[in-house]
Write a protein that holds these residues in place. Structure first.
Motif, PDB file in Angstrom:
ATOM      1  N   THR A 273      28.542  64.563  22.797  1.00 49.40           N
ATOM      2  CA  THR A 273      28.915  63.375  22.034  1.00 49.40           C
ATOM      3  C   THR A 273      28.174  63.336  20.702  1.00 49.40           C
ATOM      4  N   ARG A 278      27.661  58.071  20.304  1.00 51.85           N
ATOM      5  CA  ARG A 278      26.587  57.516  21.125  1.00 51.85           C
ATOM      6  C   ARG A 278      26.265  56.093  20.686  1.00 51.85           C
ATOM      7  N   SER A 280      28.305  53.999  19.323  1.00 50.71           N
ATOM      8  CA  SER A 280      29.413  53.147  19.735  1.00 50.71           C
ATOM      9  C   SER A 280      29.301  52.704  21.190  1.00 50.71           C
ATOM     10  N   HIS A 281      28.757  53.552  22.043  1.00 54.03           N
ATOM     11  CA  HIS A 281      28.787  53.298  23.482  1.00 54.03           C
ATOM     12  C   HIS A 281      27.937  52.108  23.907  1.00 54.03           C
ATOM     13  N   ASP A 282      26.825  51.844  23.209  1.00 54.92           N
ATOM     14  CA  ASP A 282      25.860  50.866  23.718  1.00 54.92           C
ATOM     15  C   ASP A 282      25.331  49.873  22.697  1.00 54.92           C
ATOM     16  N   PHE A 315      30.355  46.576  22.965  1.00 58.12           N
ATOM     17  CA  PHE A 315      29.603  47.323  23.982  1.00 58.12           C
ATOM     18  C   PHE A 315      28.134  47.033  23.729  1.00 58.12           C
TER      19      PHE A 315
END
Length: 349
Positions: A273, A278, A280-282, A315
């Motif tokens: 990734t 990365r 964006s995910h959290d 997120f």
């Protein structure tokens, strides 16, 4: 188009199911209850939520290719959303679809997935499929990912498949995409696809996260003088407002971003990734909780004349990205208050 309070009052609001819930008992039915209670009128149905609901409802493990089971579960979800007056306005996220070499197993799989997702859309009463611009490494794509025509042809084929069911495709720029990280990229592709059922999924994070911010720098911004950064971003938003017809925007997804406490490594991680992926995910909270120019992106989209779905896709793992513990009703009440604050910030009268 003038951005008056009156013109913004009737904008419909949606919440992505994958964007709420932090506990094991935050099931899809509970999410739907809470989203509706907060005043949202639509949902983006997240495929992971449908998978977990199908396994719970059918009392056996359901996998991503078990389309008979997923169809059955989706019919139940439709009954639940209908009972709550919630519209399933989008199925997401359909990823890594376009650009595979002709005859490859990956391309065959992409179209197999598309056929399965169409069945789910039929069952759940959803007419729009979100397709994210692929982040497959360029070396795995046809012609090294350098020929935009290859992406266009795949998307045309998918659009024609969807059209047989009166379905639409909302094509989104993911800011870590291999070939289309900006709104201008996906707009160019949508124009080349040239199908009446293909439009854009624009996103405040994806746009500002590529053209304004950079999670790998100390400042959290693109590495250029601030005056230049502001000028170029303003020019891009002005171009968006003047270039895209309102009827080619199917929705605006909304989130902010936390500035990473420590700059991300510039390379890919062990899963392959990229840094912005990365991030964006959290690290994507509600607007006004981060540092992106969310209002400026939203205003540019509204200036096209668009008055369709504002859909919250966050997120929020907290400023450190390690997760947050919250009650869903409080979280969604804050989200609805944020929508009102955003509309007030966008209004110019």
């Amino acid at each position: 188009m003038a951005l008056t309070h009156a013109s913004l009052e009737s904008i419909p609001t949606s919440f992505a199911t994958v964007s709420v819930g932090c506990k094991d008992d935050h099931t899809l039915p509970r999410k739907l209850d809470t989203i509706a209670a907060a005043g949202f009128t639509g949902i983006e149905l997240g495929f992971p939520d449908l998978l977990s609901f199908a396994s719970m409802h059918l009392r056996h493990e359901v996998g991503p290719y078990d389309y008979d089971d997923l169809y059955s579960a989706a019919k139940v979800v439709k009954a639940q959303t209908d009972a709550k007056n919630l519209k399933v306005m989008l199925l997401q996220p359909f990823a890594n679809f376009e650009g595979w070499p002709q005859g490859s197993e990956e391309r065959k799989d992409a179209f197999k997935r598309a056929e399965g997702w169409v069945r789910i859309m039929e069952a759940v009463g959803c007419d729009t499929l979100q397709v994210g611009s692929t982040d497959t490494p360029a070396e795995k794509l046809a012609e090294g990912g350098k020929n935009r025509d290859a992406f266009v042809k795949d998307l045309q084929e998918l659009a024609d498949m969807l059209a047989k069911h009166n379905f639409r495709m909302a094509y989104e720029n993911w800011c870590w995409s291999t070939h289309a990280p900006t709104w201008a990229d996906v707009w160019d592709i949508v124009k080349k696809v040239d199908r009446p059922n293909v439009g854009l999924c624009l996103d405040t994070f994806q746009t500002a996260g590529y053209e304004w911010a950079d999670p790998t720098t100390e400042s959290g911004l693109l590495d250029k003088p601030m005056e230049q950064l502001m000028e170029e971003f303003d020019q891009s938003m002005d171009s968006l407002a003047k270039t895209i017809p309102a009827d080619k925007i199917y929705l605006l997804q909304i989130s902010d971003a936390y500035k990473p406490k420590t700059p991300f490594d510039k390379g890919v991680d062990e899963s392959g990734t990229r840094p912005r992926g990365r991030w964006s995910h959290d690290l994507r909270p509600l607007p006004f909780q981060g540092y992106l120019p969310v209002v400026e992106v939203a205003k540019a989209v509204l200036k096209t004349g668009f008055r369709g779905w504002f859909s919250y896709e966050v997120f929020d793992g907290g400023p450190d990205g390690k997760g947050k513990d919250y009650e869903m009703d409080d979280f969604l009440a804050t989200a609805m208050d944020t929508q009102k604050k955003l509309m007030h910030a966008c209004a110019e009268d």
